[in-house]
Design an enzyme around this catalytic site. Sequence first.
Site, PDB file in Angstrom:
ATOM      1  N   ASN A 109       0.531  -1.710   0.003  1.00 56.61           N
ATOM      2  CA  ASN A 109       0.047   0.055  -0.383  1.00 56.61           C
ATOM      3  C   ASN A 109       1.026   1.276  -0.638  1.00 56.61           C
ATOM      4  O   ASN A 109       1.410   1.129   1.268  1.00 56.61           O
ATOM      5  CB  ASN A 109      -1.234   0.484   0.879  1.00 56.61           C
ATOM      6  CG  ASN A 109      -1.529   1.280   1.266  1.00 56.61           C
ATOM      7  OD1 ASN A 109      -2.667   1.608  -0.083  1.00 56.61           O
ATOM      8  ND2 ASN A 109      -1.998   1.509   2.890  1.00 56.61           N
ATOM      9  N   SER A 123      -7.273   1.688  -6.570  1.00 59.94           N
ATOM     10  CA  SER A 123      -7.867   2.587  -6.279  1.00 59.94           C
ATOM     11  C   SER A 123      -9.001   2.904  -7.574  1.00 59.94           C
ATOM     12  O   SER A 123      -9.588   2.052  -8.568  1.00 59.94           O
ATOM     13  CB  SER A 123      -6.917   4.263  -6.124  1.00 59.94           C
ATOM     14  OG  SER A 123      -8.465   5.185  -6.622  1.00 59.94           O
ATOM     15  N   TYR A 178      -2.905  10.145 -10.064  1.00 62.76           N
ATOM     16  CA  TYR A 178      -2.357   9.239  -8.962  1.00 62.76           C
ATOM     17  C   TYR A 178      -2.991   8.084  -9.991  1.00 62.76           C
ATOM     18  O   TYR A 178      -3.887   6.632  -9.743  1.00 62.76           O
ATOM     19  CB  TYR A 178      -3.941   9.796  -8.654  1.00 62.76           C
ATOM     20  CG  TYR A 178      -3.894   9.109  -7.654  1.00 62.76           C
ATOM     21  CD1 TYR A 178      -3.897   9.268  -6.291  1.00 62.76           C
ATOM     22  CD2 TYR A 178      -5.566   8.640  -7.196  1.00 62.76           C
ATOM     23  CE1 TYR A 178      -3.973   8.024  -4.941  1.00 62.76           C
ATOM     24  CE2 TYR A 178      -5.892   7.821  -6.392  1.00 62.76           C
ATOM     25  CZ  TYR A 178      -5.490   7.517  -4.904  1.00 62.76           C
ATOM     26  OH  TYR A 178      -5.183   6.446  -4.100  1.00 62.76           O
ATOM     27  N   ALA A 191      -1.135   5.685 -11.865  1.00 61.17           N
ATOM     28  CA  ALA A 191      -0.577   4.852 -11.432  1.00 61.17           C
ATOM     29  C   ALA A 191      -1.229   3.868 -10.610  1.00 61.17           C
ATOM     30  O   ALA A 191      -0.857   3.038 -10.612  1.00 61.17           O
ATOM     31  CB  ALA A 191       0.341   6.062 -10.056  1.00 61.17           C
ATOM     32  N   LYS A 192      -2.727   4.676  -9.930  1.00 56.04           N
ATOM     33  CA  LYS A 192      -3.150   2.804  -9.307  1.00 56.04           C
ATOM     34  C   LYS A 192      -3.860   2.595 -10.960  1.00 56.04           C
ATOM     35  O   LYS A 192      -4.450   0.608 -10.796  1.00 56.04           O
ATOM     36  CB  LYS A 192      -4.533   3.415  -8.789  1.00 56.04           C
ATOM     37  CG  LYS A 192      -4.740   4.328  -7.187  1.00 56.04           C
ATOM     38  CD  LYS A 192      -3.463   3.554  -6.673  1.00 56.04           C
ATOM     39  CE  LYS A 192      -3.155   4.667  -5.388  1.00 56.04           C
ATOM     40  NZ  LYS A 192      -2.667   3.650  -3.826  1.00 56.04           N
TER      41      LYS A 192
END
Length: 196
Positions: A4, A56, A69, A72-73
Site C-alpha cells: 500500500n 483505487s 494518481y 499509477a493506480k
Amino acid sequence: MVANAGISGPVATVSNIDPLDFENVVAVNLLGVFRTVHAALPYVIERRGYVVMVSSIMALIPSPTASGYAAAKAGVEAFGRALRVELADKNVRVGIAYFGLIDTGMVRGVVSTTGFAAALAKLPGFLGKPAPVSRAGAVLVDGIARRANRVFAPAYVRLLLDLRSLLALGDGLMSRNRLLDDVLHRADTYKPEVRA
C-alpha cells in the site's frame, strides 16, 4: 503481504502540473508498490503466501485533476493482474484492493482544499461521503483471510468494478458535468512550488 503506497499529489490539470510532481506521484504509488512486492516476493513464494496491492476506484473512472494518481493506480491493477498469472503455478495468490473515498487525511485534505466538497455534497450520500478507515481495514483483513482476487470498499465499488466497460461512457458525460467546473478551474490555476 500488503503493498500500500499512496500520495495524492497536487490537484492540477495535465497542462499545468509540474512534471516532477506527476513523476513523484507515479514513483510512490506505482513504483513503491512494485519495490515492496519485489523485495518480499521470495519470502511470499517460499511460504505459498498471498499478496494484496492497493489500487483505487480511480483506476476505473475518469479522474480529471488527478491523472498521475489515476495512472499509477491503474498501473497497480495491471501489475497485480500480471503477477497473479506469473505466480499461479507457485500457489501464490494475488489480490487487488479497490477503494473509493475512504476517510483518511489524504482524502480529507484533497476534498477540503480543492472544491471537491461542493461537488461531493450534490451526490447521493453513499457516493459523496467517505467510508471510515475501519471499513477499509475490515474488508482488507477479510480479503487476506480469503486470499481474495478483489477487495473493495465502500460497497458501491463492487458495482463499478462489475460495470467497468460501461464506465468508459463516463468520459464524455464527465466533460459536460457542471459540478466539476469549480474543481477544474482551481486545478487549472494551480501554481507549482518553486524548487530550489
